[in-house]
Design a protein around this motif. Structure first.
Motif, PDB file in Angstrom:
ATOM      1  N   LEU A  28      44.014  66.277  91.502  1.00  0.00           N
ATOM      2  CA  LEU A  28      43.668  65.507  90.303  1.00  0.00           C
ATOM      3  C   LEU A  28      43.705  64.001  90.544  1.00  0.00           C
ATOM      4  O   LEU A  28      43.496  63.217  89.619  1.00  0.00           O
ATOM      5  N   ALA A  30      41.799  61.463  91.594  1.00  0.00           N
ATOM      6  CA  ALA A  30      40.525  60.783  91.881  1.00  0.00           C
ATOM      7  C   ALA A  30      40.048  60.141  90.591  1.00  0.00           C
ATOM      8  O   ALA A  30      40.057  60.796  89.558  1.00  0.00           O
ATOM      9  N   LEU A  32      42.035  57.583  91.307  1.00  0.00           N
ATOM     10  CA  LEU A  32      43.317  56.920  91.562  1.00  0.00           C
ATOM     11  C   LEU A  32      44.464  57.916  91.460  1.00  0.00           C
ATOM     12  O   LEU A  32      44.302  59.012  90.933  1.00  0.00           O
ATOM     13  N   PRO A  35      49.600  60.387  87.930  1.00  0.00           N
ATOM     14  CA  PRO A  35      51.025  60.216  87.662  1.00  0.00           C
ATOM     15  C   PRO A  35      51.730  61.573  87.617  1.00  0.00           C
ATOM     16  O   PRO A  35      51.247  62.505  86.968  1.00  0.00           O
ATOM     17  N   HIS A 126      39.283  68.008  82.548  1.00  0.00           N
ATOM     18  CA  HIS A 126      39.043  68.550  83.889  1.00  0.00           C
ATOM     19  C   HIS A 126      38.367  69.916  83.874  1.00  0.00           C
ATOM     20  O   HIS A 126      37.770  70.327  84.869  1.00  0.00           O
TER      21      HIS A 126
ATOM     22  N   GLY B 155      39.909  61.260  83.350  1.00  0.00           N
ATOM     23  CA  GLY B 155      40.940  62.252  83.615  1.00  0.00           C
ATOM     24  C   GLY B 155      42.264  61.732  84.152  1.00  0.00           C
ATOM     25  O   GLY B 155      42.646  60.577  83.946  1.00  0.00           O
ATOM     26  N   VAL B 156      42.941  62.605  84.850  1.00  0.00           N
ATOM     27  CA  VAL B 156      44.302  62.345  85.330  1.00  0.00           C
ATOM     28  C   VAL B 156      44.334  61.192  86.336  1.00  0.00           C
ATOM     29  O   VAL B 156      45.285  60.407  86.357  1.00  0.00           O
ATOM     30  N   GLY B 157      43.305  61.072  87.160  1.00  0.00           N
ATOM     31  CA  GLY B 157      43.213  59.967  88.113  1.00  0.00           C
ATOM     32  C   GLY B 157      42.527  58.747  87.515  1.00  0.00           C
ATOM     33  O   GLY B 157      42.239  57.783  88.231  1.00  0.00           O
ATOM     34  N   ALA B 160      43.302  58.875  81.308  1.00  0.00           N
ATOM     35  CA  ALA B 160      44.460  59.593  80.772  1.00  0.00           C
ATOM     36  C   ALA B 160      45.692  59.320  81.639  1.00  0.00           C
ATOM     37  O   ALA B 160      46.796  59.097  81.121  1.00  0.00           O
ATOM     38  N   GLY B 161      45.505  59.311  82.963  1.00  0.00           N
ATOM     39  CA  GLY B 161      46.610  58.995  83.863  1.00  0.00           C
ATOM     40  C   GLY B 161      47.112  57.564  83.664  1.00  0.00           C
ATOM     41  O   GLY B 161      48.317  57.304  83.757  1.00  0.00           O
TER      42      GLY B 161
END
Lengths: 300, 300
Positions: A28, A30, A32, A35, A126, B155-157, B160-161
């Motif tokens: 997950l 991408a 960056l 967390p 996702h 998303g997560v990266g 939201a992240g």
């Protein structure tokens, strides 16, 4: 039914394995780095050993056809992510305010409400990448269709809209038509989407897709009718969740308005019509026929 | 800069018109009827006359190329739906607890938190259907790429992240590296995705896409540095929002650690390097160059 149970358990296990590997910081991160806390909250909400009924529906429906294409587990996992997101958000203090889910603290209890909102958002987000990804199916146009099917299942005319109608019903009261619509949207739409996604991956022609859509809608109603009957007849211990909720909330379900016998008769009729929609598929339909029969006859 | 303002206003107006027609009960009622209250909450959250900077980025980036394909407004509207969803959820009582957004009550104030959660969920969900839809772009494989780009941005990266990291920072404190990462995820990732989506629709080759990705990342940093500088130098009246928030929240931004002059110098350097990435596109790059310059020089 032991063949059914084995086949269901096999799909559930594959989904668990898929999500176990997909819902990681590595996958997950991408563009960056993910967390850690958000990944943990997502895993808490999604890796919970559920029955994974929607992926089972994808799998059994696609296998009505001789040569289903693509990765049925990946497509099923996408739908399961959306199902899990909906549970995480529905449990929030501002929604149904539930502390427990399958005997474990809900995500907002184990973490906090802000983290639970983000974990739900992320699972929803996702899910769409799983369907758009080339491993999901070789035909890019079909992948586009899968994305759109999942949007319909989850969106304003489906699950999210159903939850909105349910919240409004708590304030305004529920009449039988409203309850049917809430069920069709809140539970039915994602079950319908699962069957349609399976059918599309199986290569259904337009008339097969129409029939299987009707089957999916009937399967959703059967699942929900059984839920209502269990709510009215089983103890909280037998169900593993609070029984008698519908009566306590003043929901005029079919049982409240027409009695238990009538509700059982309606469910049997729905089951017969669902099974007849599978006739054209012959022996290949056995798992799906057993599954929808299980929906009607389940005890929890 | 009046050409820039006119071009930005034109795209913003087209996005407003698109969303005005797309975010209706009629468009969102599939498979089942959209509940009015949810549609109203969605419209409250999305039809707010924002600057629509992300769709402008899509538009200007695609127009670096001679023959961009597809409907740039539809793709921009998808990104804007995701941007608006993030504002609706970030404003929630369990998140930043903001009562006002652009002088209007936030969605949870105008409706209630449960409705705001669902409205955000729905905006996020339907964004993906806009990108997967055949009107968005003639090439189905490219449409799948657009979906995946938006997932990465949101998303997560990405977004939201970034919000998760920001919430954690409020508890644990912020160091300069964490702040950069939060900015890159919370604001930068969706700006980057907007530029990449524009580049893909323009038909960028791999090396052009790489350069434009770097441009998009720089544009995000410039936008955020300007934000930090405005926060430290302007009054709340000038900004139309609370000024001095970073210092009040103990955020060790570049300004706090190295002073305003240094922050301004860093921003100018970022701007020069962003502009140089556009050199290869010649005159076609004028609107995009003007836009990123505006990011650096804006006064609110």
């Amino acid at each position: 039914m032991s063949d059914l149970n084995a086949a269901m358990a096999e799909t559930a296990q594959k989904i668990e394995q898929f999500l176990e590997q997909f819902l990681t910081a590595q996958q997950l991160s991408a563009p960056l780095p993910a967390p850690e806390r958000l990944v943990e909250a997502i895993r808490h909400g999604a890796l919970n050993g559920g029955k994974r009924l929607r992926p089972v529906l994808v799998h059994f429906t696609a296998n009505l056809f001789e040569h289903p294409q693509g990765d049925l587990i990946q497509a099923g996992a996408a739908i399961e992510c959306v199902h899990c997101y909906s549970l995480v958000h529905d449990d929030l203090p501002d929604m149904d305010n539930d502390d427990l889910r399958r005997g474990k603290p809900t995500v907002h209890k184990a973490f906090d409400p802000a983290t639970a909102i983000l974990a739900g958002d992320a699972l929803l987000t996702h899910a769409f990448a799983l369907l758009a990804d080339e491993n999901c199916h070789p035909d890019p146009t079909l992948r586009n269709q899968l994305v759109i099917e999942l949007v319909y299942g989850a969106g304003v005319g489906g699950m999210a809209g159903g939850q909105m109608r349910d919240i409004e019903g708590e304030r305004k009261g529920y009449d039988p038509e409203t309850i049917s619509l809430i069920h069709a949207m809140k539970t039915g739409a994602l079950i319908r989407a699962s069957v349609r996604i399976g059918a599309l991956m199986g290569g259904a022609n337009p008339s097969e897709l129409t029939n299987l859509t009707s089957f999916g809608e009937a399967a959703g109603r059967i699942y929900q009718l059984a839920d209502d009957i269990l709510d009215a007849t089983q103890s909280s211990e037998q169900l593993g969740k609070t029984a008698g909720k519908d009566e306590a909330q003043g929901k005029s379900t079919l049982i409240a308005s027409h009695g238990l016998d009538h509700a059982n008769a309606v469910m049997r009729k729905e089951l017969q019509s669902a099974l007849s929609l599978l006739d054209a598929f012959g022996e290949r339909a056995t798992p799906l026929a057993q599954l929808v029969t299980h929906f009607a006859e389940r005890k929890n």
